[in-house]
Motif scaffolding. Structure first.
Motif, PDB file in Angstrom:
ATOM      1  N   GLU A  63       9.977 -23.539 -19.582  1.00 26.24           N
ATOM      2  CA  GLU A  63       8.596 -23.097 -19.739  1.00 26.24           C
ATOM      3  C   GLU A  63       7.733 -23.962 -18.812  1.00 26.24           C
ATOM      4  O   GLU A  63       8.142 -25.051 -18.424  1.00 26.24           O
ATOM      5  CB  GLU A  63       8.123 -23.297 -21.185  1.00 26.24           C
ATOM      6  N   PHE A  78       3.757 -25.662 -17.721  1.00 25.47           N
ATOM      7  CA  PHE A  78       2.345 -25.999 -17.912  1.00 25.47           C
ATOM      8  C   PHE A  78       1.691 -26.004 -16.529  1.00 25.47           C
ATOM      9  O   PHE A  78       2.349 -26.346 -15.547  1.00 25.47           O
ATOM     10  CB  PHE A  78       2.177 -27.424 -18.473  1.00 25.47           C
ATOM     11  N   LEU A  89      -1.814 -35.783 -23.815  1.00 25.99           N
ATOM     12  CA  LEU A  89      -0.742 -34.856 -24.200  1.00 25.99           C
ATOM     13  C   LEU A  89       0.345 -35.513 -25.031  1.00 25.99           C
ATOM     14  O   LEU A  89       1.164 -34.836 -25.623  1.00 25.99           O
ATOM     15  CB  LEU A  89      -0.110 -34.230 -22.941  1.00 25.99           C
ATOM     16  N   ARG A 145       9.337 -29.082 -20.208  1.00 29.83           N
ATOM     17  CA  ARG A 145       8.499 -28.190 -19.404  1.00 29.83           C
ATOM     18  C   ARG A 145       8.532 -28.535 -17.919  1.00 29.83           C
ATOM     19  O   ARG A 145       8.738 -29.680 -17.547  1.00 29.83           O
ATOM     20  CB  ARG A 145       7.026 -28.297 -19.848  1.00 29.83           C
ATOM     21  N   TYR A 161       2.089 -19.142 -18.268  1.00 31.77           N
ATOM     22  CA  TYR A 161       2.153 -20.564 -18.633  1.00 31.77           C
ATOM     23  C   TYR A 161       2.041 -20.735 -20.136  1.00 31.77           C
ATOM     24  O   TYR A 161       1.261 -20.027 -20.783  1.00 31.77           O
ATOM     25  CB  TYR A 161       1.020 -21.350 -17.941  1.00 31.77           C
ATOM     26  N   ASP A 162       2.794 -21.706 -20.680  1.00 33.54           N
ATOM     27  CA  ASP A 162       2.609 -22.085 -22.085  1.00 33.54           C
ATOM     28  C   ASP A 162       1.187 -22.589 -22.300  1.00 33.54           C
ATOM     29  O   ASP A 162       0.542 -22.289 -23.296  1.00 33.54           O
ATOM     30  CB  ASP A 162       3.578 -23.214 -22.472  1.00 33.54           C
ATOM     31  N   ARG A 163       0.743 -23.422 -21.362  1.00 38.24           N
ATOM     32  CA  ARG A 163      -0.610 -23.967 -21.444  1.00 38.24           C
ATOM     33  C   ARG A 163      -1.174 -24.140 -20.042  1.00 38.24           C
ATOM     34  O   ARG A 163      -0.446 -24.518 -19.123  1.00 38.24           O
ATOM     35  CB  ARG A 163      -0.620 -25.343 -22.141  1.00 38.24           C
ATOM     36  N   ILE A 187      -4.269 -26.425 -18.645  1.00 37.77           N
ATOM     37  CA  ILE A 187      -5.228 -27.412 -19.119  1.00 37.77           C
ATOM     38  C   ILE A 187      -6.026 -27.934 -17.926  1.00 37.77           C
ATOM     39  O   ILE A 187      -5.440 -28.308 -16.895  1.00 37.77           O
ATOM     40  CB  ILE A 187      -4.510 -28.595 -19.810  1.00 37.77           C
TER      41      ILE A 187
END
Lengths: 176, 417
Positions: free
Chosen positions: B157, B159, B184, B192, B255-257, B259
């Motif tokens: 995955e 980020f 984080l 990731r 994306y999972d996240r 930021i």
């Protein structure tokens, strides 16, 4: 074929205040002062000897025991000795909420089952030292003291294949 | 649906049009990095029963962890590695004195955009600064890669971290990444692929980008990556002598996240003992007494790091009772620092110059700590007992913060000196 259900006595790695230990790094598991040791049989005696409150773990552990910890178990360096030392003691599985990425690869490739228990921290109080935990690696079903059932993540197919073969080398010979 | 960097680079290596997150692939990595642990890996390799490496041209071996050998055991390990190198015909071998593997590997042309690099060292994600997919592995699988030329990888995955704003004076890449890891946590990016982007990353030097990808490991990342650009191409010119295909994440990649950080008002950051995510602004630990400062390591041993320290220490002297250790990351860095007078500035200010290598970062030699002592270091780890005694304390900070603290003998804000 190896048994796909593992059963053993549980060591719940908790901090002095009773909380499940998070972020147990590879220096806590197998300290850098022992990195010159190359004989796996000699590594077991140093397992967790840099983890506060667990310095005598190697003396207490018995073959077949299961180790439980919180988030990010095995973070830090890529040293495989941090897996080997548990195998030298005959530890049958490690259960945690999550694992360090390289630690997970090392354990898979060494045939040591790592079982991921989502949200373990939230239910940690139910697990006590000396309890008996049985885990079906294929389904992720876990049973505590023959009574309480929990659902962990099953091993992935490649994880299961390498575990069944013994380790990565033995697995390689089966597919070559 | 678009694809992330990790999906695209791994799909290409596997000869597929696209891959799914979570898919397990068997691929042939472009490079396999090993260091002093090649001794143990060679032992594992022999156990497999294969006589010759599948492809010695992918092997890059750098002796860096305990160099020169600190005792007979380390010396014997190094000797085993040299014999293995000769036996297997490995061309890319860098012996004592060349530097730290994560600096030497790109300097010698073994990292490039789109490459897949695996290494038996947890800071292997460093090479993502060149647009490569670069991940740490263990020693059993390093031996397996030697034997087969192949490795299994799970498509991670991803980020995407966007770093925007303008960096204040004496605030650097190290402060940015410490701040992110504090935010984080040490497991925040477990497994990731972390893509670093945004105007600050674009403005950063290659050396600064390497600080970000190096420390991606400290939030659990599988790999960290920065998209290649004109700076990347210029840095690699004369080092990489073959063509390469640059790989960029698709704009609509999943994306999972994602930021976004604005670092315009960021203060210098410090990670307190004994975890890397125990991060506070330097202003919260001002006045903490130190015994030792360390400038170097695979995180911050490059020319711009030594220059930042020299800028603060030039014409001055470190505080009485403080030891300041300086380890350039490579011979190339050392030579350039000599040429620019940086070494003279640092040594005249009281620093002790050590040879390029990992030095005391992992507690093996060249500056281990006694019980009760405190080091402020530019390294990437401050685990309990990592630099010697379990009763010692390591703070992590930027080169500027370490230099300012060595000057005064207590943790000091580099903006105030």
């Amino acid at each position: 074929m190896k048994e796909t259900t593992i059963q053993g006595r549980l060591w719940v790695l908790t901090e002095p205040d009773g909380a499940l230990y998070d972020d147990i790094d590879t220096d806590m598991i197998f300290h850098n002062r022992y990195l010159h040791i190359t004989d796996v049989a000699q590594m077991g005696q140093y397992a967790l000897d840099n983890l506060k409150g667990w310095e005598d773990f190697a003396k207490k552990a018995q073959p077949g025991d299961i180790v439980m910890a919180g988030r990010n178990f095995g973070s830090g360096s890529s040293r495989q000795q941090a897996v080997d030392c548990f195998q030298a003691l005959g530890i049958s599985a490690i259960v945690a909420e999550s694992f360090g990425a390289i630690y997970k690869r090392n354990a898979i490739n060494s045939g040591l089952p790592l079982v991921t228990f989502p949200n373990l921290t939230a239910i940690a109080a139910q697990f006590e030292n000396g309890a008996t935990l049985a885990i079906n690696l294929e389904t992720g079903e876990a049973v505590l003291n023959d009574e309480t059932r929990f659902q962990a993540d099953p091993l992935s197919q490649v994880q299961m294949d390498i575990y069944q073969a013994g380790n990565l080398f033995a697995y390689g010979k089966t597919v070559l | 649906m678009g694809q992330t960097f990790a999906q695209k680079v791994l799909a290409r290596k596997a000869g597929l049009d696209s891959v799914m997150v979570g898919q397990i692939l068997t691929i042939r990595p472009d490079k396999l990095l090993t260091h002093d642990n090649t001794s143990a890996i060679a032992g594992n390799f022999r156990k497999i029963g294969v006589q010759r490496m599948a492809d010695p041209s992918i092997s890059v071996i750098v002796l860096d962890h305990v160099v020169p050998a600190a005792n007979e055991t380390y010396a014997a390990n190094h000797k085993t590695v040299r014999e293995f190198v000769a036996e297997q015909g490995i061309a890319a071998f860098y012996d004592v004195g060349e530097g730290i593997c994560h600096q030497v590997l790109p300097e010698k042309g073994h990292a490039w955009p789109g490459a897949v690099i695996v290494g038996s060292d947890s800071h292997t994600p460093t090479h993502g600064a060149f647009g490569a997919f670069s991940a740490g592995i263990g020693r059993t699988e390093a031996a397996a890669v030697m034997a087969t030329g192949e490795i299994w990888l799970r498509v991670p995955e991803s980020f995407r971290l966007l770093i925007n704003g303008t960096l204040p004076a004496r605030v650097s890449a190290k402060d940015v990444i410490l701040h992110i890891i504090g935010d984080l946590r040490a497991d925040g990016a477990d497994y990731r692929s972390v893509e670093f982007a945004g105007e600050i990353v674009q403005a950063m030097s290659i050396a600064s980008r390497m600080v970000l990808t190096n420390m991606a490991a400290e939030m659990g990342a599988k790999n960290g990556v920065v998209e290649p650009d004109e700076k990347t191409r210029a840095w690699l010119k004369g080092r990489v002598d073959h063509d390469y295909e640059e790989i960029f994440a698709d704009p609509d990649a999943p994306y999972d996240r994602v930021i976004a950080y604005d670092v315009s008002t960021l203060a210098p950051q410090v990670a307190k003992p004994h975890t890397v995510d125990n991060v506070v602004p330097v202003t919260e630990v001002l006045g903490t007494k130190i015994d030792q400062g360390l400038i170097g390591t695979c995180t911050n041993g490059r020319l711009e790091d030594l220059a930042a320290a020299a800028e603060i220490l030039r014409g001055k002297h470190i505080a009485p009772g403080v030891r300041l250790l300086v380890l350039p990351a490579s011979r190339e860095v050392l030579l350039e620092a000599v040429a620019q007078g940086i070494v003279t500035d640092l040594v005249a200010a009281g620093a002790t110059l050590l040879n390029p290598g990992c030095g005391p970062c992992l507690g093996a030699h060249e500056g281990c700590m006694a019980p009760g002592e405190t080091t402020i270091s530019t390294a990437n780890r401050n685990f309990k007992g990592r630099m010697g005694s379990k009763e010692a304390f390591t703070y992590l900070a930027s080169p500027a913060t370490v230099a300012a603290s060595a000057l005064t003998g207590v943790i000091t804000d580099p903006r105030e000196v």
